[in-house]
Design a protein around this motif. Structure first.
Motif, PDB file in Angstrom:
ATOM      1  N   ASN A 170     -96.837 -34.614  40.188  1.00  0.00           N
ATOM      2  CA  ASN A 170     -97.408 -33.756  39.145  1.00  0.00           C
ATOM      3  C   ASN A 170     -96.638 -33.888  37.822  1.00  0.00           C
ATOM      4  O   ASN A 170     -96.143 -32.911  37.264  1.00  0.00           O
ATOM      5  CB  ASN A 170     -97.441 -32.301  39.613  1.00  0.00           C
ATOM      6  N   ILE A 171     -96.527 -35.126  37.343  1.00  0.00           N
ATOM      7  CA  ILE A 171     -95.825 -35.401  36.094  1.00  0.00           C
ATOM      8  C   ILE A 171     -96.825 -35.781  35.014  1.00  0.00           C
ATOM      9  O   ILE A 171     -97.947 -36.175  35.296  1.00  0.00           O
ATOM     10  CB  ILE A 171     -94.812 -36.548  36.268  1.00  0.00           C
ATOM     11  N   SER A 172     -96.394 -35.681  33.779  1.00  0.00           N
ATOM     12  CA  SER A 172     -97.257 -36.103  32.671  1.00  0.00           C
ATOM     13  C   SER A 172     -97.129 -37.601  32.427  1.00  0.00           C
ATOM     14  O   SER A 172     -98.042 -38.226  31.923  1.00  0.00           O
ATOM     15  CB  SER A 172     -96.914 -35.344  31.398  1.00  0.00           C
ATOM     16  N   GLY A 173     -95.955 -38.167  32.782  1.00  0.00           N
ATOM     17  CA  GLY A 173     -95.748 -39.594  32.557  1.00  0.00           C
ATOM     18  C   GLY A 173     -95.369 -39.930  31.126  1.00  0.00           C
ATOM     19  O   GLY A 173     -95.467 -41.080  30.712  1.00  0.00           O
ATOM     20  N   TYR A 174     -94.946 -38.952  30.368  1.00  0.00           N
ATOM     21  CA  TYR A 174     -94.584 -39.191  28.975  1.00  0.00           C
ATOM     22  C   TYR A 174     -93.106 -38.976  28.686  1.00  0.00           C
ATOM     23  O   TYR A 174     -92.543 -39.643  27.848  1.00  0.00           O
ATOM     24  CB  TYR A 174     -95.407 -38.297  28.046  1.00  0.00           C
ATOM     25  N   ALA A 175     -92.488 -38.038  29.354  1.00  0.00           N
ATOM     26  CA  ALA A 175     -91.135 -37.637  28.985  1.00  0.00           C
ATOM     27  C   ALA A 175     -90.057 -38.492  29.659  1.00  0.00           C
ATOM     28  O   ALA A 175     -90.137 -38.795  30.842  1.00  0.00           O
ATOM     29  CB  ALA A 175     -90.909 -36.172  29.346  1.00  0.00           C
ATOM     30  N   ARG A 176     -89.069 -38.848  28.867  1.00  0.00           N
ATOM     31  CA  ARG A 176     -87.909 -39.577  29.376  1.00  0.00           C
ATOM     32  C   ARG A 176     -87.198 -38.750  30.454  1.00  0.00           C
ATOM     33  O   ARG A 176     -86.746 -39.283  31.459  1.00  0.00           O
ATOM     34  CB  ARG A 176     -86.955 -39.874  28.213  1.00  0.00           C
ATOM     35  N   SER A 177     -87.145 -37.443  30.262  1.00  0.00           N
ATOM     36  CA  SER A 177     -86.479 -36.568  31.235  1.00  0.00           C
ATOM     37  C   SER A 177     -87.186 -36.593  32.590  1.00  0.00           C
ATOM     38  O   SER A 177     -86.539 -36.486  33.633  1.00  0.00           O
ATOM     39  CB  SER A 177     -86.398 -35.134  30.710  1.00  0.00           C
ATOM     40  N   GLU A 178     -88.502 -36.747  32.599  1.00  0.00           N
ATOM     41  CA  GLU A 178     -89.237 -36.855  33.864  1.00  0.00           C
ATOM     42  C   GLU A 178     -88.824 -38.124  34.610  1.00  0.00           C
ATOM     43  O   GLU A 178     -88.625 -38.104  35.828  1.00  0.00           O
ATOM     44  CB  GLU A 178     -90.742 -36.893  33.624  1.00  0.00           C
ATOM     45  N   ALA A 179     -88.696 -39.206  33.895  1.00  0.00           N
ATOM     46  CA  ALA A 179     -88.280 -40.470  34.509  1.00  0.00           C
ATOM     47  C   ALA A 179     -86.880 -40.339  35.096  1.00  0.00           C
ATOM     48  O   ALA A 179     -86.621 -40.819  36.202  1.00  0.00           O
ATOM     49  CB  ALA A 179     -88.329 -41.599  33.481  1.00  0.00           C
ATOM     50  N   ARG A 180     -85.987 -39.689  34.379  1.00  0.00           N
ATOM     51  CA  ARG A 180     -84.621 -39.489  34.882  1.00  0.00           C
ATOM     52  C   ARG A 180     -84.615 -38.672  36.171  1.00  0.00           C
ATOM     53  O   ARG A 180     -83.880 -38.976  37.107  1.00  0.00           O
ATOM     54  CB  ARG A 180     -83.770 -38.798  33.829  1.00  0.00           C
ATOM     55  N   LYS A 181     -85.431 -37.615  36.215  1.00  0.00           N
ATOM     56  CA  LYS A 181     -85.497 -36.774  37.414  1.00  0.00           C
ATOM     57  C   LYS A 181     -86.027 -37.566  38.606  1.00  0.00           C
ATOM     58  O   LYS A 181     -85.533 -37.412  39.721  1.00  0.00           O
ATOM     59  CB  LYS A 181     -86.398 -35.565  37.167  1.00  0.00           C
ATOM     60  N   ILE A 182     -87.019 -38.392  38.386  1.00  0.00           N
ATOM     61  CA  ILE A 182     -87.610 -39.179  39.468  1.00  0.00           C
ATOM     62  C   ILE A 182     -86.580 -40.124  40.077  1.00  0.00           C
ATOM     63  O   ILE A 182     -86.534 -40.310  41.291  1.00  0.00           O
ATOM     64  CB  ILE A 182     -88.830 -39.973  38.948  1.00  0.00           C
ATOM     65  N   LEU A 183     -85.754 -40.725  39.251  1.00  0.00           N
ATOM     66  CA  LEU A 183     -84.814 -41.737  39.717  1.00  0.00           C
ATOM     67  C   LEU A 183     -83.418 -41.209  40.028  1.00  0.00           C
ATOM     68  O   LEU A 183     -82.554 -41.968  40.446  1.00  0.00           O
ATOM     69  CB  LEU A 183     -84.723 -42.862  38.682  1.00  0.00           C
ATOM     70  N   ALA A 184     -83.203 -39.924  39.857  1.00  0.00           N
ATOM     71  CA  ALA A 184     -81.883 -39.344  40.095  1.00  0.00           C
ATOM     72  C   ALA A 184     -81.497 -39.434  41.563  1.00  0.00           C
ATOM     73  O   ALA A 184     -82.298 -39.183  42.458  1.00  0.00           O
ATOM     74  CB  ALA A 184     -81.863 -37.884  39.647  1.00  0.00           C
ATOM     75  N   ASP A 185     -80.280 -39.836  41.806  1.00  0.00           N
ATOM     76  CA  ASP A 185     -79.686 -39.847  43.148  1.00  0.00           C
ATOM     77  C   ASP A 185     -80.440 -40.690  44.173  1.00  0.00           C
ATOM     78  O   ASP A 185     -80.493 -40.330  45.344  1.00  0.00           O
ATOM     79  CB  ASP A 185     -79.526 -38.420  43.673  1.00  0.00           C
ATOM     80  N   ILE A 186     -81.034 -41.781  43.731  1.00  0.00           N
ATOM     81  CA  ILE A 186     -81.694 -42.688  44.671  1.00  0.00           C
ATOM     82  C   ILE A 186     -80.642 -43.635  45.227  1.00  0.00           C
ATOM     83  O   ILE A 186     -79.944 -44.305  44.472  1.00  0.00           O
ATOM     84  CB  ILE A 186     -82.839 -43.467  43.996  1.00  0.00           C
ATOM     85  N   GLY A 187     -80.540 -43.668  46.535  1.00  0.00           N
ATOM     86  CA  GLY A 187     -79.537 -44.505  47.167  1.00  0.00           C
ATOM     87  C   GLY A 187     -80.077 -45.842  47.645  1.00  0.00           C
ATOM     88  O   GLY A 187     -79.316 -46.696  48.069  1.00  0.00           O
ATOM     89  N   ASP A 188     -81.385 -46.002  47.593  1.00  0.00           N
ATOM     90  CA  ASP A 188     -81.992 -47.241  48.077  1.00  0.00           C
ATOM     91  C   ASP A 188     -81.781 -48.378  47.090  1.00  0.00           C
ATOM     92  O   ASP A 188     -81.641 -48.165  45.893  1.00  0.00           O
ATOM     93  CB  ASP A 188     -83.491 -47.056  48.295  1.00  0.00           C
ATOM     94  N   LYS A 189     -81.789 -49.584  47.605  1.00  0.00           N
ATOM     95  CA  LYS A 189     -81.649 -50.780  46.771  1.00  0.00           C
ATOM     96  C   LYS A 189     -82.997 -51.291  46.283  1.00  0.00           C
ATOM     97  O   LYS A 189     -83.060 -52.192  45.460  1.00  0.00           O
ATOM     98  CB  LYS A 189     -80.932 -51.895  47.534  1.00  0.00           C
ATOM     99  N   LYS A 190     -84.085 -50.725  46.817  1.00  0.00           N
ATOM    100  CA  LYS A 190     -85.424 -51.118  46.397  1.00  0.00           C
ATOM    101  C   LYS A 190     -86.267 -49.861  46.224  1.00  0.00           C
ATOM    102  O   LYS A 190     -86.342 -49.027  47.119  1.00  0.00           O
ATOM    103  CB  LYS A 190     -86.073 -52.030  47.435  1.00  0.00           C
ATOM    104  N   ILE A 191     -86.871 -49.738  45.050  1.00  0.00           N
ATOM    105  CA  ILE A 191     -87.723 -48.598  44.738  1.00  0.00           C
ATOM    106  C   ILE A 191     -89.122 -49.139  44.499  1.00  0.00           C
ATOM    107  O   ILE A 191     -89.316 -50.059  43.705  1.00  0.00           O
ATOM    108  CB  ILE A 191     -87.247 -47.869  43.467  1.00  0.00           C
ATOM    109  N   ILE A 192     -90.106 -48.565  45.178  1.00  0.00           N
ATOM    110  CA  ILE A 192     -91.499 -48.931  44.952  1.00  0.00           C
ATOM    111  C   ILE A 192     -92.153 -47.761  44.233  1.00  0.00           C
ATOM    112  O   ILE A 192     -92.224 -46.653  44.763  1.00  0.00           O
ATOM    113  CB  ILE A 192     -92.231 -49.231  46.273  1.00  0.00           C
TER     114      ILE A 192
END
Length: 86
Positions: free
Chosen positions: A9-31
């Motif tokens: 449920n994101i707008s897809g516009y804000a830089r802060s939204e992108a940061r939240k999505i990718l925060a604390d990801i431990g995987d080496k591959k993100i799809i």
């Protein structure tokens, strides 16, 4: 790890939204699944496909289910991670 952006449920516009999505990801591959995402803002795309890739060069980002508008914006911000098509 698969991230279905439409379910977040994101707008897809804000830089802060992108940061939240990718925060604390431990995987080496993100799809990133762009199904049902009609368009992206430049700041959102830039944060994921340029800034995040610079900070985390060892993490592979694969984009799937992109429409032409999403592909265009990702292409504008620089060379994205590996881009898959579905």
């Amino acid at each position: 790890m698969i991230i279905k952006l439409a379910k977040l449920n994101i707008s897809g516009y804000a830089r802060s939204e992108a940061r939240k999505i990718l925060a604390d990801i431990g995987d080496k591959k993100i799809i990133l699944d762009f199904d049902k995402i009609p368009m992206l803002g430049q700041a959102f795309a830039d944060e994921i496909f340029r800034v995040y890739k610079i900070k985390h060069p060892d993490i592979e980002i694969v984009s799937i289910n992109m429409n032409d508008a999403v592909k265009f914006m990702i292409g504008r911000v620089g060379k994205p991670g590996k881009m898959g098509e579905k």
